[in-house]
Structures are given as C-alpha cells and as structure tokens.
Design a protein around this motif. Structure first.
Motif, PDB file in Angstrom:
ATOM      1  N   THR A 257       0.850  -1.180   0.000  1.00 21.07           N
ATOM      2  CA  THR A 257       0.000   0.000   0.000  1.00 21.07           C
ATOM      3  C   THR A 257       0.889   1.234   0.000  1.00 21.07           C
ATOM      4  OG1 THR A 257      -1.657  -1.206   1.289  1.00 21.07           O
ATOM      5  CG2 THR A 257      -1.873   1.197   1.196  1.00 21.07           C
ATOM      6  N   GLN A 258       0.699   2.076  -1.005  1.00 19.57           N
ATOM      7  CA  GLN A 258       1.496   3.293  -1.106  1.00 19.57           C
ATOM      8  C   GLN A 258       1.208   4.192   0.094  1.00 19.57           C
ATOM      9  OE1 GLN A 258       0.498   5.964  -4.279  1.00 19.57           O
ATOM     10  NE2 GLN A 258       2.485   6.995  -4.197  1.00 19.57           N
ATOM     11  N   GLN A 259       2.276   4.646   0.747  1.00 21.10           N
ATOM     12  CA  GLN A 259       2.157   5.556   1.881  1.00 21.10           C
ATOM     13  C   GLN A 259       2.344   7.001   1.435  1.00 21.10           C
ATOM     14  OE1 GLN A 259       1.539   4.168   5.237  1.00 21.10           O
ATOM     15  NE2 GLN A 259       0.923   2.717   3.657  1.00 21.10           N
ATOM     16  N   GLN A 260       3.414   7.217   0.666  1.00 17.95           N
ATOM     17  CA  GLN A 260       3.719   8.543   0.121  1.00 17.95           C
ATOM     18  C   GLN A 260       4.823   8.368  -0.911  1.00 17.95           C
ATOM     19  OE1 GLN A 260       5.153  11.336   3.031  1.00 17.95           O
ATOM     20  NE2 GLN A 260       5.395  12.967   1.562  1.00 17.95           N
ATOM     21  N   ASP A 261       4.689   9.024  -2.025  1.00 14.78           N
ATOM     22  CA  ASP A 261       5.672   8.929  -3.110  1.00 14.78           C
ATOM     23  C   ASP A 261       6.004   7.467  -3.392  1.00 14.78           C
ATOM     24  OD1 ASP A 261       5.750  11.704  -3.506  1.00 14.78           O
ATOM     25  OD2 ASP A 261       7.346  11.966  -2.015  1.00 14.78           O
ATOM     26  N   TYR A 262       7.275   7.064  -3.207  1.00 14.58           N
ATOM     27  CA  TYR A 262       7.701   5.696  -3.518  1.00 14.58           C
ATOM     28  C   TYR A 262       7.825   4.826  -2.273  1.00 14.58           C
ATOM     29  CZ  TYR A 262       8.516   7.650  -8.075  1.00 14.58           C
ATOM     30  OH  TYR A 262       8.338   8.257  -9.281  1.00 14.58           O
TER      31      TYR A 262
ATOM     32  N   LEU B  43       6.473  -4.271   6.754  1.00 12.62           N
ATOM     33  CA  LEU B  43       7.778  -3.720   6.421  1.00 12.62           C
ATOM     34  C   LEU B  43       7.564  -2.503   5.535  1.00 12.62           C
ATOM     35  CD1 LEU B  43      10.931  -4.131   6.369  1.00 12.62           C
ATOM     36  CD2 LEU B  43      10.566  -5.475   4.300  1.00 12.62           C
ATOM     37  N   LEU B  44       8.331  -1.469   5.777  1.00 10.54           N
ATOM     38  CA  LEU B  44       8.267  -0.261   4.970  1.00 10.54           C
ATOM     39  C   LEU B  44       9.388  -0.314   3.937  1.00 10.54           C
ATOM     40  CD1 LEU B  44       6.687   2.441   4.881  1.00 10.54           C
ATOM     41  CD2 LEU B  44       8.572   3.430   6.180  1.00 10.54           C
ATOM     42  N   SER B  45       9.069  -0.086   2.672  1.00  9.08           N
ATOM     43  CA  SER B  45      10.086  -0.028   1.623  1.00  9.08           C
ATOM     44  C   SER B  45      10.029   1.345   0.965  1.00  9.08           C
ATOM     45  CB  SER B  45       9.895  -1.134   0.577  1.00  9.08           C
ATOM     46  OG  SER B  45       8.733  -0.900  -0.180  1.00  9.08           O
ATOM     47  N   ASP B  46      11.144   1.750   0.380  1.00  7.02           N
ATOM     48  CA  ASP B  46      11.212   3.047  -0.285  1.00  7.02           C
ATOM     49  C   ASP B  46      12.362   2.994  -1.281  1.00  7.02           C
ATOM     50  OD1 ASP B  46      10.779   5.709  -0.956  1.00  7.02           O
ATOM     51  OD2 ASP B  46      11.494   6.521   0.957  1.00  7.02           O
ATOM     52  N   GLU B  47      12.223   3.699  -2.353  1.00  4.17           N
ATOM     53  CA  GLU B  47      13.322   3.813  -3.307  1.00  4.17           C
ATOM     54  C   GLU B  47      14.393   4.731  -2.721  1.00  4.17           C
ATOM     55  OE1 GLU B  47      13.992   2.290  -6.092  1.00  4.17           O
ATOM     56  OE2 GLU B  47      12.096   1.279  -6.425  1.00  4.17           O
ATOM     57  N   SER B  48      15.609   4.521  -3.150  1.00  2.63           N
ATOM     58  CA  SER B  48      16.719   5.369  -2.722  1.00  2.63           C
ATOM     59  C   SER B  48      16.608   6.738  -3.388  1.00  2.63           C
ATOM     60  CB  SER B  48      18.052   4.728  -3.117  1.00  2.63           C
ATOM     61  OG  SER B  48      18.162   3.456  -2.520  1.00  2.63           O
ATOM     62  N   PRO B  49      17.183   7.778  -2.765  1.00  9.78           N
ATOM     63  CA  PRO B  49      17.206   9.093  -3.423  1.00  9.78           C
ATOM     64  C   PRO B  49      17.967   9.001  -4.746  1.00  9.78           C
ATOM     65  CG  PRO B  49      17.779   9.288  -1.106  1.00  9.78           C
ATOM     66  CD  PRO B  49      17.736   7.810  -1.426  1.00  9.78           C
ATOM     67  N   PRO B  50      17.667   9.755  -5.731  1.00  4.87           N
ATOM     68  CA  PRO B  50      16.795  10.924  -5.714  1.00  4.87           C
ATOM     69  C   PRO B  50      15.331  10.604  -5.999  1.00  4.87           C
ATOM     70  CG  PRO B  50      17.878  10.822  -7.836  1.00  4.87           C
ATOM     71  CD  PRO B  50      18.394   9.656  -7.017  1.00  4.87           C
TER      72      PRO B  50
ATOM     73  N   GLY C 178      13.230   8.248  -4.409  1.00  3.33           N
ATOM     74  CA  GLY C 178      12.526   8.135  -3.138  1.00  3.33           C
ATOM     75  C   GLY C 178      13.278   8.885  -2.055  1.00  3.33           C
ATOM     76  N   HIS C 179      12.951   8.548  -0.819  1.00  2.00           N
ATOM     77  CA  HIS C 179      13.580   9.216   0.321  1.00  2.00           C
ATOM     78  C   HIS C 179      14.462   8.268   1.126  1.00  2.00           C
ATOM     79  CE1 HIS C 179      11.212  12.811  -0.419  1.00  2.00           C
ATOM     80  NE2 HIS C 179      10.154  12.019  -0.582  1.00  2.00           N
ATOM     81  N   GLY C 180      14.579   7.013   0.711  1.00  2.21           N
ATOM     82  CA  GLY C 180      15.430   6.054   1.403  1.00  2.21           C
ATOM     83  C   GLY C 180      14.956   5.740   2.814  1.00  2.21           C
TER      84      GLY C 180
END
Length: 156
Positions: free
Chosen positions: A12-17, A30-37, A39-41
């Motif tokens: 489920t998308q939380q914010q941005d990536y 588990l929270l996942s995110d793309e690395s900058p630039p 996502g926010h890592g």
C-alpha cells in the motif's frame, strides 16, 4: 506430480515511492522506499529486498544442512553484494549478486562438510529461482577465513 503452493502480500502506497508491505499471517509489516533521488530512502529498496531474500535463503539452507548432520555452525554471517548495470536501452538492472557465507566454526569441526557444501544451494528456492535471470555467485568460508565452497556465475 508437483505440489503447488501460493501466498499473497499486499503493498500500500504511503507517500511517493514509500510502500507498506503486509505479509499477512500475523507477520510484521515492512516499509520499503526507493533510494534518493527518486525516493527518500526511508526503507529498503526493492533491489535491497531481493538481495536480502537471496542471502537469507542461502543462509537458511546452509544452516539446515549443517544442523541435519549435527553440526553447530553458529554464528552464521552472510553478506550480499549487488552489481547494478545498465542494459542496452540504458535502464538500470541487477546484473549479478554475490553472496558470501561465513560459518562460525573451523572447517575441521564440520561433519559431512563435502556432502553439505555440494548440495545446500540446490535447496534454496529463492536463489535457484533468481539464478534463472540473474547470476548468483556463492562462497562459503569457515571461522578462520578458509574457503570451503565456491560457485561462480558470471555477471551479465
């Protein structure tokens, strides 16, 4: 006849990536995110999760095989190194994963080590599946740094 099993995870998308990954069955999210630039890592990126899955599966397979023959390999340590490449279209891809496994005991303390080391990779569901598209190289060393096993696959 093969046994078919399945499982479902929900993202489920939380914010941005940034996505919340729900594994179901009472497992922690588990929270996942793309690395900058991009996502926010704020969590591991999908490529990190893939590398972790490969290293975790190999670690569990080796641990199971060692314990089956009454070995006490603890502590076991694994390191996964991912090589990122660009394909012909210039798109970033995982080109190779190298996993290094370290057994917490010296070689001479391991019973049936030749048999174990020749078979444990075959029982790793994730690695054998990933190997069909991404080469995974594996090394196993003992507590003294002695190389016990090596499977080399060339990077793409």
């Amino acid at each position: 006849m093969s046994e078919a099993t399945s499982f479902t995870i929900t993202l489920t998308q939380q914010q941005d990536y940034r996505f919340l990954i729900d594994f179901g069955d009472g497992l922690p999210n588990l929270l996942s995110d793309e690395s900058p630039p991009v996502g926010h890592g704020e969590g591991p990126a999908p490529s990190h999760l893939l590398a972790a899955a490969v290293a975790n599966c190999l670690s569990a397979s080796l641990l199971f095989a060692l314990r089956k023959y009454k070995n006490h390999p603890e502590p076991l340590k694994s390191t996964a190194t991912v090589q990122m490449n660009r394909n012909a279209q210039g798109r970033l891809r995982i080109g190779h994963i190298a996993v290094s496994l370290e057994i917490g005991q010296p070689e001479d303390a391991l019973l049936h080590r030749e048999r174990i080391l020749s078979q444990f990779e075959d029982f790793c569901v994730v690695t054998q599946s990933v190997n069909q598209g991404i080469p995974v190289s594996v090394t196993v060393r003992d507590a003294e740094g002695q190389l016990l096993h090596e499977t080399r696959r060339e990077a793409t």
